[in-house]
Scaffold this motif. Structure first.
Motif, PDB file in Angstrom:
ATOM      1  N   SER A  91     -60.265  87.753  44.322  1.00  0.00           N
ATOM      2  CA  SER A  91     -59.125  88.607  44.642  1.00  0.00           C
ATOM      3  C   SER A  91     -59.613  89.884  45.307  1.00  0.00           C
ATOM      4  CB  SER A  91     -58.322  88.934  43.380  1.00  0.00           C
ATOM      5  OG  SER A  91     -59.147  89.514  42.392  1.00  0.00           O
ATOM      6  N   GLN A 142     -51.160  85.650  46.973  1.00  0.00           N
ATOM      7  CA  GLN A 142     -50.344  85.986  45.798  1.00  0.00           C
ATOM      8  C   GLN A 142     -51.120  86.883  44.843  1.00  0.00           C
ATOM      9  OE1 GLN A 142     -47.054  85.072  45.531  1.00  0.00           O
ATOM     10  NE2 GLN A 142     -47.459  84.363  47.613  1.00  0.00           N
ATOM     11  N   SER A 143     -50.402  87.575  44.000  1.00  0.00           N
ATOM     12  CA  SER A 143     -50.995  88.418  42.969  1.00  0.00           C
ATOM     13  C   SER A 143     -51.613  87.547  41.876  1.00  0.00           C
ATOM     14  CB  SER A 143     -49.903  89.294  42.355  1.00  0.00           C
ATOM     15  OG  SER A 143     -50.348  89.877  41.147  1.00  0.00           O
ATOM     16  N   ASP A 186     -51.077  87.883  39.031  1.00  0.00           N
ATOM     17  CA  ASP A 186     -50.032  87.724  38.015  1.00  0.00           C
ATOM     18  C   ASP A 186     -49.600  86.276  37.845  1.00  0.00           C
ATOM     19  OD1 ASP A 186     -49.950  90.408  37.385  1.00  0.00           O
ATOM     20  OD2 ASP A 186     -48.132  90.832  38.543  1.00  0.00           O
ATOM     21  N   LEU A 187     -49.821  85.439  38.864  1.00  0.00           N
ATOM     22  CA  LEU A 187     -49.367  84.059  38.730  1.00  0.00           C
ATOM     23  C   LEU A 187     -50.120  83.304  37.644  1.00  0.00           C
ATOM     24  CD1 LEU A 187     -51.422  81.796  40.265  1.00  0.00           C
ATOM     25  CD2 LEU A 187     -50.486  82.892  42.244  1.00  0.00           C
ATOM     26  N   ILE A 222     -51.578  85.251  34.854  1.00  0.00           N
ATOM     27  CA  ILE A 222     -51.703  86.181  33.719  1.00  0.00           C
ATOM     28  C   ILE A 222     -50.385  86.211  32.947  1.00  0.00           C
ATOM     29  CG2 ILE A 222     -52.138  88.579  33.037  1.00  0.00           C
ATOM     30  CD1 ILE A 222     -53.597  88.897  35.765  1.00  0.00           C
ATOM     31  N   GLU A 279     -47.269  87.499  31.054  1.00  0.00           N
ATOM     32  CA  GLU A 279     -46.586  88.773  31.290  1.00  0.00           C
ATOM     33  C   GLU A 279     -46.988  89.869  30.304  1.00  0.00           C
ATOM     34  OE1 GLU A 279     -42.083  90.476  31.962  1.00  0.00           O
ATOM     35  OE2 GLU A 279     -42.434  88.324  32.098  1.00  0.00           O
ATOM     36  N   LYS A 280     -47.141  89.524  29.032  1.00  0.00           N
ATOM     37  CA  LYS A 280     -47.468  90.527  28.023  1.00  0.00           C
ATOM     38  C   LYS A 280     -48.863  91.141  28.206  1.00  0.00           C
ATOM     39  CE  LYS A 280     -49.126  87.245  24.609  1.00  0.00           C
ATOM     40  NZ  LYS A 280     -48.947  86.636  23.319  1.00  0.00           N
ATOM     41  N   ARG A 339     -50.257  91.663  31.397  1.00  0.00           N
ATOM     42  CA  ARG A 339     -50.410  92.169  32.770  1.00  0.00           C
ATOM     43  C   ARG A 339     -50.732  93.650  32.835  1.00  0.00           C
ATOM     44  NH1 ARG A 339     -45.564  88.553  35.386  1.00  0.00           N
ATOM     45  NH2 ARG A 339     -46.693  86.584  35.168  1.00  0.00           N
ATOM     46  N   HIS A 366     -54.294  94.184  31.950  1.00  0.00           N
ATOM     47  CA  HIS A 366     -55.144  93.618  32.998  1.00  0.00           C
ATOM     48  C   HIS A 366     -55.238  94.574  34.191  1.00  0.00           C
ATOM     49  CE1 HIS A 366     -56.701  91.046  36.154  1.00  0.00           C
ATOM     50  NE2 HIS A 366     -55.675  91.443  36.878  1.00  0.00           N
ATOM     51  N   TRP A 367     -54.088  95.031  34.667  1.00  0.00           N
ATOM     52  CA  TRP A 367     -54.084  95.862  35.876  1.00  0.00           C
ATOM     53  C   TRP A 367     -54.722  97.230  35.635  1.00  0.00           C
ATOM     54  CZ3 TRP A 367     -54.315  93.376  39.981  1.00  0.00           C
ATOM     55  CH2 TRP A 367     -53.614  92.188  40.149  1.00  0.00           C
ATOM     56  N   TYR A 386     -58.339  96.414  35.909  1.00  0.00           N
ATOM     57  CA  TYR A 386     -58.649  96.032  37.288  1.00  0.00           C
ATOM     58  C   TYR A 386     -58.789  97.284  38.157  1.00  0.00           C
ATOM     59  CZ  TYR A 386     -58.543  92.891  41.353  1.00  0.00           C
ATOM     60  OH  TYR A 386     -58.873  92.166  42.477  1.00  0.00           O
TER      61      TYR A 386
END
Length: 150
Positions: A21, A48-49, A51-52, A54, A56-57, A59, A62-63, A66
């Motif tokens: 990524s 795509q991000s 997120d596809l 990861i 939702e709880k 994210r 993670h970000w 990141y």
């Protein structure tokens, strides 16, 4: 004797998912193993991000990590295997184990993150069952000791 290795062929042939990524977290490389693991074709995943894959709880956390990695050029996961939940195209949650490597541009800044992943669900479930069994046995021992008056 030195042999030439086609890196694109290597990435395509390897059994583990390889996902790269960019600085913003958009997918720029997605191999066949990633297709099998996550259910998205290369065409669906590229651009795509992350997120596809990861849940939702997870994210926000993670970000946060990141962005910090992109800013500092430091990751604690370079040599350690990270184990986290992931989701596939159908929404199924499963466990993955992976390592990351930072890729740098000519000026030395982090330009991408490469991840090598595998489905770790069986091992995770086996470990969880083993921990549950140990807990049950410890409770049984404690009850037995209490009954015997130890």
């Amino acid at each position: 004797m030195q042999t030439s290795v086609d890196l694109q062929e290597l990435v395509s042939a390897v059994g583990d998912a390889v996902v790269v990524s960019d600085v913003q977290g958009a997918i720029i490389l997605w191999n066949k193993a990633a297709e099998r693991m996550f259910g998205y074709t290369e065409a669906e995943a590229l651009g795509q991000s992350l997120d596809l894959m990861i849940p939702e709880k997870l994210r926000a956390r993670h970000w946060e990590g990141y962005q910090k990695t992109m800013e500092t050029g430091i990751t604690r996961y370079g040599s350690d295997v990270l184990q986290v939940p992931a989701i596939d195209k159908s929404g199924r949650q499963f466990s993955i184990a992976f390592t990351v490597s930072l890729l740098h541009s000519a000026d030395g800044k982090v330009s991408a993150i490469a991840s090598v992943m595998r489905d770790d669900t069986r091992r995770f479930e086996k470990d969880r069952a083993q921990r549950k069994r140990i807990s049950e046995l410890e409770a049984l021992v404690a009850r037995t000791e209490k009954l015997v008056g130890m």
